[in-house]
Design a protein around this motif. Structure first.
Motif, PDB file in Angstrom:
ATOM      1  N   PHE A   2      87.904  64.554  42.007  1.00  0.00           N
ATOM      2  CA  PHE A   2      87.241  63.916  43.152  1.00  0.00           C
ATOM      3  C   PHE A   2      85.829  64.498  43.269  1.00  0.00           C
ATOM      4  N   LEU A   3      84.840  63.603  43.195  1.00  0.00           N
ATOM      5  CA  LEU A   3      83.442  64.008  43.365  1.00  0.00           C
ATOM      6  C   LEU A   3      82.810  63.013  44.315  1.00  0.00           C
ATOM      7  N   ASP A   4      82.252  63.535  45.419  1.00  0.00           N
ATOM      8  CA  ASP A   4      81.780  62.623  46.455  1.00  0.00           C
ATOM      9  C   ASP A   4      80.663  61.716  45.954  1.00  0.00           C
ATOM     10  N   LYS A   5      79.981  62.073  44.854  1.00  0.00           N
ATOM     11  CA  LYS A   5      78.930  61.212  44.313  1.00  0.00           C
ATOM     12  C   LYS A   5      79.503  59.914  43.768  1.00  0.00           C
ATOM     13  N   THR A   6      80.732  59.990  43.254  1.00  0.00           N
ATOM     14  CA  THR A   6      81.330  58.808  42.636  1.00  0.00           C
ATOM     15  C   THR A   6      82.618  58.369  43.313  1.00  0.00           C
ATOM     16  N   GLY A   7      83.127  59.171  44.224  1.00  0.00           N
ATOM     17  CA  GLY A   7      84.425  58.869  44.793  1.00  0.00           C
ATOM     18  C   GLY A   7      84.415  58.397  46.214  1.00  0.00           C
ATOM     19  N   VAL A   8      83.260  58.375  46.904  1.00  0.00           N
ATOM     20  CA  VAL A   8      83.211  58.002  48.308  1.00  0.00           C
ATOM     21  C   VAL A   8      82.229  56.857  48.478  1.00  0.00           C
ATOM     22  N   SER A   9      82.678  55.800  49.130  1.00  0.00           N
ATOM     23  CA  SER A   9      81.779  54.690  49.426  1.00  0.00           C
ATOM     24  C   SER A   9      81.218  54.851  50.829  1.00  0.00           C
ATOM     25  N   ILE A  10      80.095  54.194  51.050  1.00  0.00           N
ATOM     26  CA  ILE A  10      79.440  54.346  52.346  1.00  0.00           C
ATOM     27  C   ILE A  10      80.274  53.699  53.444  1.00  0.00           C
ATOM     28  N   GLY A  11      80.257  54.289  54.632  1.00  0.00           N
ATOM     29  CA  GLY A  11      81.032  53.757  55.730  1.00  0.00           C
ATOM     30  C   GLY A  11      80.870  54.599  56.968  1.00  0.00           C
ATOM     31  N   PRO A  12      81.381  54.100  58.088  1.00  0.00           N
ATOM     32  CA  PRO A  12      81.188  54.822  59.358  1.00  0.00           C
ATOM     33  C   PRO A  12      82.025  56.086  59.459  1.00  0.00           C
ATOM     34  N   GLU A  13      83.036  56.239  58.643  1.00  0.00           N
ATOM     35  CA  GLU A  13      83.913  57.405  58.744  1.00  0.00           C
ATOM     36  C   GLU A  13      83.809  58.225  57.471  1.00  0.00           C
ATOM     37  N   LEU A  14      82.590  58.766  57.228  1.00  0.00           N
ATOM     38  CA  LEU A  14      82.340  59.501  55.994  1.00  0.00           C
ATOM     39  C   LEU A  14      83.241  60.724  55.882  1.00  0.00           C
ATOM     40  N   TRP A  15      83.333  61.497  56.946  1.00  0.00           N
ATOM     41  CA  TRP A  15      84.156  62.695  56.873  1.00  0.00           C
ATOM     42  C   TRP A  15      85.622  62.350  56.691  1.00  0.00           C
ATOM     43  N   GLY A  16      86.045  61.247  57.263  1.00  0.00           N
ATOM     44  CA  GLY A  16      87.441  60.854  57.093  1.00  0.00           C
ATOM     45  C   GLY A  16      87.781  60.574  55.640  1.00  0.00           C
ATOM     46  N   LYS A  17      86.839  60.005  54.905  1.00  0.00           N
ATOM     47  CA  LYS A  17      87.095  59.731  53.497  1.00  0.00           C
ATOM     48  C   LYS A  17      87.100  61.013  52.677  1.00  0.00           C
ATOM     49  N   ILE A  18      86.186  61.944  53.030  1.00  0.00           N
ATOM     50  CA  ILE A  18      86.197  63.243  52.337  1.00  0.00           C
ATOM     51  C   ILE A  18      87.484  63.989  52.638  1.00  0.00           C
ATOM     52  N   GLU A  19      87.919  63.921  53.880  1.00  0.00           N
ATOM     53  CA  GLU A  19      89.156  64.591  54.264  1.00  0.00           C
ATOM     54  C   GLU A  19      90.343  63.992  53.511  1.00  0.00           C
TER      55      GLU A  19
END
Length: 562
Positions: A73-90
Motif C-alpha cells: 500500500f502506497l498512498d501515491k498509487t493506492g488512494v484516490s481523491i475524496g472528502p474522507e482522505l484519512w478514512g481511506k488511509i486508515e
C-alpha cells in the motif's frame, strides 16, 4: 541516504499537496484484498523512488499464474481523491500486515507519519513495525534500552520507548552511478531499490534474504521451462497451420486452373461459332482465351480467327484522319476528311448512334475524356469542339485556336484541361479550361510539326525535316533526347501508349512501328501495310495497350493485336 533531495512536508497544513499525491494514483483501494506492507513516508526525496520500491517488492519471483507474494500500500498509487482522505488511509492501515516506516528527518517531523504510527500502535503491534532509514540515522542505546534521542535524527518521536529491545531495521544502501563516490549533494546518487525490496520482503514473509534470492532463481528456471514448452507447442501449431495453409493454397490453385481451363474452352467454342457472322468478336474471344492460357490450342484458335482478311476492319467512304479508343475499350471513334466523327462498337464493328457533325472541314484529331462521356475533336477549320456522347450534342461554343488548323487534341488526366497542338510548322502546344472554353496557357513553343501528345500532355512527339522523330518535354520546353530515325518513309502519325513507356509511328507507306521510349529503340519488326491500304493518317492505342487502331487514306480503320 546521502544524496540531495527536495523534501516535502507531510503535515496537516499541507492537505493540498496530499491531495495532489492522491490524484497521481493509478488505482483505487480494493476492499477485498489485503496488503503485506503499508509504506509510511514523508518528503519529496522518498516520494520519487518509492513507486520503484513498491514495484520491486510486488514483482519478486513467483509463478506467472499467481498473484504477488506481497501487495504494497502506497498512498501515491493506492488512494484516490475524496472528502474522507484519512478514512481511506486508515482502511489501508487496517488491511496491512506490516507498517514500513521510511525513517528520515522529514518523517520525524511529519504529522501524517506520526498519525499513521499512532493508529498502528493503538490497533496493532509495535513488533510489526519495520524501520527503513533513508536519511539521517538511528542509534540504539544499550544502556538505556532505547533509541538515543539526540543521535537518532531519523526516528519519529512516537516510537521512542516503544521497543523492549533493539528491533530489526534496515538502511538504504546508496548506489552511485559513477566511480567518484557520492555526497549528499551528488545528483547521480540513487538508492539500491532491489536490495531494499529483498530486505523488506524477508521481514514481511519471515524468510532469509538468501532463500528469497534462491526462490527467485528456482522460479526463473521453472518459468523458462514453461516458456520452452509453450514455445514448442506453438511451434507445432505453427507447423500444422503452415501445412494446412500450403494445402489450401495448392487446392485453390488447382481449382483456379480448372476454372480457367473451363473458361478457355468456352471462349474457343464461342470464337468458332462467331467466325462467320462476327469475325471481330471471334478474334476477341480467341485472344481472351490465349491471354488466360497461352497454350498451343489457344494459339491455334487465335490464328484461325485471324484468317478472315476483313476481320477488324471498320469501313469508311472517305479517308480517315484520326481514330481513338474509349477508356473502356468498347468504342472506337473515327474522324474523316468529311468533317464527321463516327462512333463504332468494337464488338460488332458497326456504328453506334448518330454521327457528330459540326466541323466545316476535315477532322484532324479526336480524343475521349477520362470518364468516356465526352469527346473532343479538332479540325482543319481551326476549331476544337466538345461533344456529349450520350445526347450526341455539341457542348457549348467551339474553342478557337487562332489562324490555321489544330493538329492534335488530348485531355489532361483529370479531364478538366485540354491540350491542343497547332497545325503550323511551329507546332505551339496550348492548354484550355474545359469548363470555360478559354485558353489558360501554353506548354511549348515551336517544336516543329507535332504528330501527337501523351495522355496528360506532358510530352509531345514531332517530326523532323530529315524524316525522324523528336520527343519534347512540355514542362521544360526542351527535347527529351536526340531525334530518332522514323523509318524508310516520312512519319505521318504518332501515338503514345497508355502507360507512357511505348509509342507507335506510321509512315506514308502505311507501315506501323513500335518504339521503346526508355531504350529509344524500335520494338520488333515493323507492321507492314495491308496490300489494299494506302498511307496511314492516324494511329491510337487501346486503353489496355493490347491493340492498335490505324486509320488509312482508303477510308479503312484496322485493329492490330500487339
Amino acid at each position: 541516504m546521502r544524496t540531495r533531495w527536495s523534501p516535502r512536508g507531510r503535515g496537516l497544513g499541507s492537505a493540498s499537496a496530499r491531495l495532489r499525491s492522491a490524484v497521481a494514483g493509478r488505482g483505487t483501494v480494493r476492499a477485498e484484498l489485503g496488503y503485506g506492507a503499508f509504506l509510511s513516508y514523508s518528503g519529496e526525496r522518498d516520494r520519487r523512488w518509492l513507486p520503484q520500491l513498491r514495484h520491486a517488492i510486488e514483482k519478486q519471483s513467483r509463478p506467472w499464474y499467481k498473484p504477488p507474494h506481497i501487495r504494497v500500500f502506497l498512498d501515491k498509487t493506492g488512494v484516490s481523491i475524496g472528502p474522507e482522505l484519512w478514512g481511506k488511509i486508515e482502511a489501508g492501515l487496517a488491511r496491512s500486515d506490516w507498517l514500513v516506516v521510511l525513517a528520515s528527518p522529514e518523517a520525524r517531523s511529519s504529522v501524517w507519519v506520526d498519525r499513521e504510527i499512532a493508529w498502528w500502535l493503538e490497533h496493532k503491534s509495535v513488533h510489526t513495525i519495520l524501520l527503513v532509514v533513508t536519511a539521517g540515522q538511528l542509534v540504539w542505546d544499550e544502556r538505556r534500552g532505547d533509541w538515543d534521542p539526540e543521535r537518532s535524527t531519523a526516528l519519529p518521536a512516537r516510537l521512542a520507548g516503544k521497543f523492549e529491545r533493539q528491533p530489526v531495521w534496515k538502511s538504504v544502501d546508496p548506489r552511485p552511478d559513477g566511480d567518484a563516490g557520492f555526497s549528499p549533494d551528488d545528483a547521480g546518487f540513487s538508492p539500491d531499490v532491489d536490495g531494499v525490496a529483498f530486505g523488506v520482503a524477508s521481514v514481511v514473509r519471515g524468510l532469509p534474504e538468501d532463500e528469497l534470492r534462491s526462490e527467485g532463481l528456482r522460479d526463473t528456471r521453472r518459468n523458462l521451462r514453461t516458456a520452452r514448452i509453450v514455445a514448442a507447442a506453438l511451434g507445432c501449431l505453427l507447423l500444422v497451420a503452415s501445412t494446412l495453409s500450403v494445402v489450401a493454397v495448392l487446392s485453390r490453385a488447382e481449382a483456379t486452373r480448372q476454372r480457367d481451363q473451363a473458361v478457355v474452352q468456352q471462349l474457343i467454342t464461342q470464337s468458332s461459332l462467331l467466325a462467320e457472322r462476327d469475325p471481330f468478336a471471334a478474334r476477341l474471344k480467341a485472344l481472351a482465351a490465349w491471354r488466360i492460357d497461352p497454350s498451343p490450342e489457344t494459339r491455334f484458335a487465335v490464328l484461325d480467327a485471324a484468317v478472315d482478311p476483313a476481320s477488324g476492319v471498320l469501313s469508311h467512304s472517305v479517308p480517315v484522319n484520326s481514330v481513338a479508343f474509349s477508356p473502356d475499350g468498347r468504342t472506337v471513334a473515327s474522324g474523316g476528311s468529311d468533317g464527321v466523327v463516327r462512333i463504332w462498337r468494337t464488338g460488332t464493328q458497326r456504328t453506334a448512334g448518330r454521327p457528330l457533325i459540326g466541323h466545316h472541314q476535315g477532322i484532324t484529331s479526336i480524343a475521349f475524356a477520362p470518364d468516356g462521356r465526352t469527346l473532343a475533336s479538332s479540325g482543319f477549320d481551326g476549331t476544337v469542339r466538345l461533344w456529349d456522347l450520350a445526347g450526341r450534342k455539341q457542348i457549348g461554343a467551339p474553342f478557337t485556336a487562332g489562324a490555321g488548323s489544330v493538329r492534335s487534341v488530348a485531355f489532361g488526366r483529370d479531364g478538366r484541361t485540354l491540350v491542343t497542338v497547332d497545325e503550323a510548322d511551329s507546332g505551339t502546344v496550348r492548354v484550355w479550361d474545359v469548363a470555360t472554353h478559354r485558353q489558360t496557357g501554353h506548354l511549348l513553343d515551336g517544336p516543329g510539326p507535332v504528330l501527337g501528345t501523351n495522355a496528360d500532355g506532358s510530352r509531345v512527339g514531332s517530326s523532323t525535316s530529315q524524316g525522324g522523330i523528336r520527343l519534347w518535354d512540355t514542362e521544360s520546353g526542351a527535347p527529351a533526347g536526340a531525334a530518332l530515325k522514323g523509318g524508310d518513309g516520312v512519319v505521318t502519325a504518332l501515338s503514345f501508349s497508355p502507360d507512357g513507356k511505348t509509342f507507335a509511328t506510321a509512315d506514308l507507306a502505311g507501315n506501323l512501328r513500335l518504339w521503346d521510349i526508355g531504350a529509344r529503340a524500335p520494338v520488333g519488326e515493323p507492321i507492314a501495310s495491308p496490300s489494299t491500304s494506302t498511307g496511314a493518317r492516324s494511329i491510337t492505342f487501346s486503353p489496355d495497350g493490347a491493340m492498335l487502331a490505324a486509320a488509312y487514306e482508303d477510308g479503312g480503320v484496322r485493329l492490330w493485336d500487339l
